[in-house]
Design a protein around this motif. Sequence first.
Motif, mmCIF file in Angstrom:
data_model
loop_
_atom_site.group_PDB
_atom_site.id
_atom_site.type_symbol
_atom_site.label_atom_id
_atom_site.label_comp_id
_atom_site.label_asym_id
_atom_site.label_seq_id
_atom_site.Cartn_x
_atom_site.Cartn_y
_atom_site.Cartn_z
ATOM 1 N N ALA A 42 0.933 -1.583 -0.091
ATOM 2 C CA ALA A 42 0.408 0.420 -0.069
ATOM 3 C C ALA A 42 1.024 1.229 -0.175
ATOM 4 O O ALA A 42 0.795 2.178 -0.556
ATOM 5 C CB ALA A 42 -1.339 -0.103 1.428
ATOM 6 N N ALA A 43 1.692 1.333 0.746
ATOM 7 C CA ALA A 43 2.856 1.884 0.718
ATOM 8 C C ALA A 43 4.177 2.725 -0.511
ATOM 9 O O ALA A 43 3.825 3.735 -1.303
ATOM 10 C CB ALA A 43 3.508 1.782 1.802
ATOM 11 N N GLY A 44 3.996 1.460 -0.900
ATOM 12 C CA GLY A 44 4.859 1.546 -2.259
ATOM 13 C C GLY A 44 3.979 2.079 -3.238
ATOM 14 O O GLY A 44 3.974 2.760 -4.386
ATOM 15 N N TRP A 45 2.274 1.517 -3.686
ATOM 16 C CA TRP A 45 1.367 2.803 -4.196
ATOM 17 C C TRP A 45 1.021 3.905 -4.555
ATOM 18 O O TRP A 45 1.341 4.550 -5.477
ATOM 19 C CB TRP A 45 0.481 1.557 -4.228
ATOM 20 C CG TRP A 45 -0.928 1.359 -4.879
ATOM 21 C CD1 TRP A 45 -2.298 2.055 -5.340
ATOM 22 C CD2 TRP A 45 -0.928 -0.335 -6.002
ATOM 23 N NE1 TRP A 45 -2.550 1.732 -6.692
ATOM 24 C CE2 TRP A 45 -1.759 -0.015 -7.034
ATOM 25 C CE3 TRP A 45 -0.470 -0.898 -5.596
ATOM 26 C CZ2 TRP A 45 -2.658 -0.936 -7.617
ATOM 27 C CZ3 TRP A 45 -0.693 -2.338 -6.770
ATOM 28 C CH2 TRP A 45 -1.443 -1.760 -7.671
ATOM 29 N N LEU A 46 1.197 4.161 -2.921
ATOM 30 C CA LEU A 46 0.603 5.399 -2.903
ATOM 31 C C LEU A 46 2.218 6.379 -3.368
ATOM 32 O O LEU A 46 1.951 7.482 -3.591
ATOM 33 C CB LEU A 46 0.896 6.187 -1.540
ATOM 34 C CG LEU A 46 0.007 7.089 -1.401
ATOM 35 C CD1 LEU A 46 -1.198 7.548 -1.841
ATOM 36 C CD2 LEU A 46 -0.214 7.313 0.504
ATOM 37 N N LEU A 47 3.699 6.010 -3.040
ATOM 38 C CA LEU A 47 4.650 6.850 -3.693
ATOM 39 C C LEU A 47 4.720 6.907 -4.611
ATOM 40 O O LEU A 47 5.251 7.509 -5.406
ATOM 41 C CB LEU A 47 5.449 5.440 -2.791
ATOM 42 C CG LEU A 47 7.323 6.203 -3.627
ATOM 43 C CD1 LEU A 47 7.312 7.219 -2.528
ATOM 44 C CD2 LEU A 47 7.898 5.810 -2.694
ATOM 45 N N LEU A 48 4.162 5.360 -5.444
ATOM 46 C CA LEU A 48 4.208 5.420 -7.126
ATOM 47 C C LEU A 48 3.257 6.725 -7.553
ATOM 48 O O LEU A 48 3.790 7.116 -8.281
ATOM 49 C CB LEU A 48 4.138 4.179 -7.358
ATOM 50 C CG LEU A 48 5.132 3.053 -7.565
ATOM 51 C CD1 LEU A 48 4.236 1.445 -8.268
ATOM 52 C CD2 LEU A 48 6.650 3.961 -7.965
ATOM 53 N N ALA A 49 2.217 6.889 -6.606
ATOM 54 C CA ALA A 49 1.315 7.855 -7.705
ATOM 55 C C ALA A 49 2.284 9.608 -7.154
ATOM 56 O O ALA A 49 2.089 10.145 -7.636
ATOM 57 C CB ALA A 49 -0.133 7.760 -7.282
ATOM 58 N N VAL A 50 3.099 9.575 -5.985
ATOM 59 C CA VAL A 50 3.045 10.527 -5.719
ATOM 60 C C VAL A 50 4.537 10.821 -7.037
ATOM 61 O O VAL A 50 4.575 12.247 -7.479
ATOM 62 C CB VAL A 50 3.378 11.212 -4.299
ATOM 63 C CG1 VAL A 50 4.481 12.209 -4.399
ATOM 64 C CG2 VAL A 50 2.833 10.780 -3.545
ATOM 65 N N LEU A 51 4.882 9.614 -6.837
ATOM 66 C CA LEU A 51 6.131 10.010 -8.181
ATOM 67 C C LEU A 51 6.355 10.451 -9.424
ATOM 68 O O LEU A 51 7.297 10.951 -10.210
ATOM 69 C CB LEU A 51 6.891 8.883 -7.880
ATOM 70 C CG LEU A 51 8.157 8.493 -6.540
ATOM 71 C CD1 LEU A 51 8.751 6.911 -6.502
ATOM 72 C CD2 LEU A 51 8.893 9.686 -6.225
ATOM 73 N N GLY A 52 4.901 9.732 -9.025
ATOM 74 C CA GLY A 52 4.080 9.566 -11.066
ATOM 75 C C GLY A 52 3.864 11.811 -11.057
ATOM 76 O O GLY A 52 3.702 11.734 -12.547
ATOM 77 N N ASN A 53 3.241 11.750 -9.649
ATOM 78 C CA ASN A 53 3.034 13.712 -10.420
ATOM 79 C C ASN A 53 4.271 14.516 -9.983
ATOM 80 O O ASN A 53 4.623 15.543 -10.853
ATOM 81 C CB ASN A 53 1.966 14.048 -9.564
ATOM 82 C CG ASN A 53 0.590 13.497 -9.119
ATOM 83 O OD1 ASN A 53 0.570 13.293 -10.609
ATOM 84 N ND2 ASN A 53 -0.214 13.969 -8.684
ATOM 85 N N VAL A 54 5.463 14.001 -9.753
ATOM 86 C CA VAL A 54 6.658 15.197 -9.497
ATOM 87 C C VAL A 54 7.742 14.539 -10.644
ATOM 88 O O VAL A 54 8.800 15.488 -10.561
ATOM 89 C CB VAL A 54 7.241 14.870 -8.175
ATOM 90 C CG1 VAL A 54 6.571 15.772 -7.317
ATOM 91 C CG2 VAL A 54 7.670 13.577 -7.651
#
Length: 158
Positions: A42-54
């Motif tokens: 779950a943490a990795g899933w969320l981190l990937l979404a943030v990385l996708g934005n920045v």
Amino acid sequence: MRSRHGRHRPGAGRGALDAADRARRQVAEEVGLPRGYWWAMAAGWLLLAVLGNVLSPWVAGIATVAFGVGHGVFASRLLDGRRRTDRLLVSASVAGRRIPLVVVGMLFGLIAVTVLAALALDADGADHAGIWAAALVAGVVGFGGPEILRVLRRWARA
């Protein structure tokens, strides 16, 4: 099996075999992934979404592939079916060989839910729709991953 009088009782052997099969299935149903695995995913899933934005799309894509490969390596070690608890070692034949396929199918389903939720949130005008969609799916994975896997295994008879 023989009765007290030395005669074979019909059906006694079948009952013993049925009991052994029920016990094997009960142990196999308990094989799964630890709760910490689901929260890490779950943490990795969320981190990937943030990385996708920045990050640039290329870097975010590489991070996504790296996450997938890392997940594949780590999960395959856990999904060999040989870890039910710290005290019990279960053979892969008891655990079931379809478990990895069920988990991969579950992951593809979660990806689809994330994409669809992001598209719906974006169409509604939400800022950072991908992050919000990933947060939704991360919550589902963290809180309900083991239960979802248990249901999917039952449906797939894995």
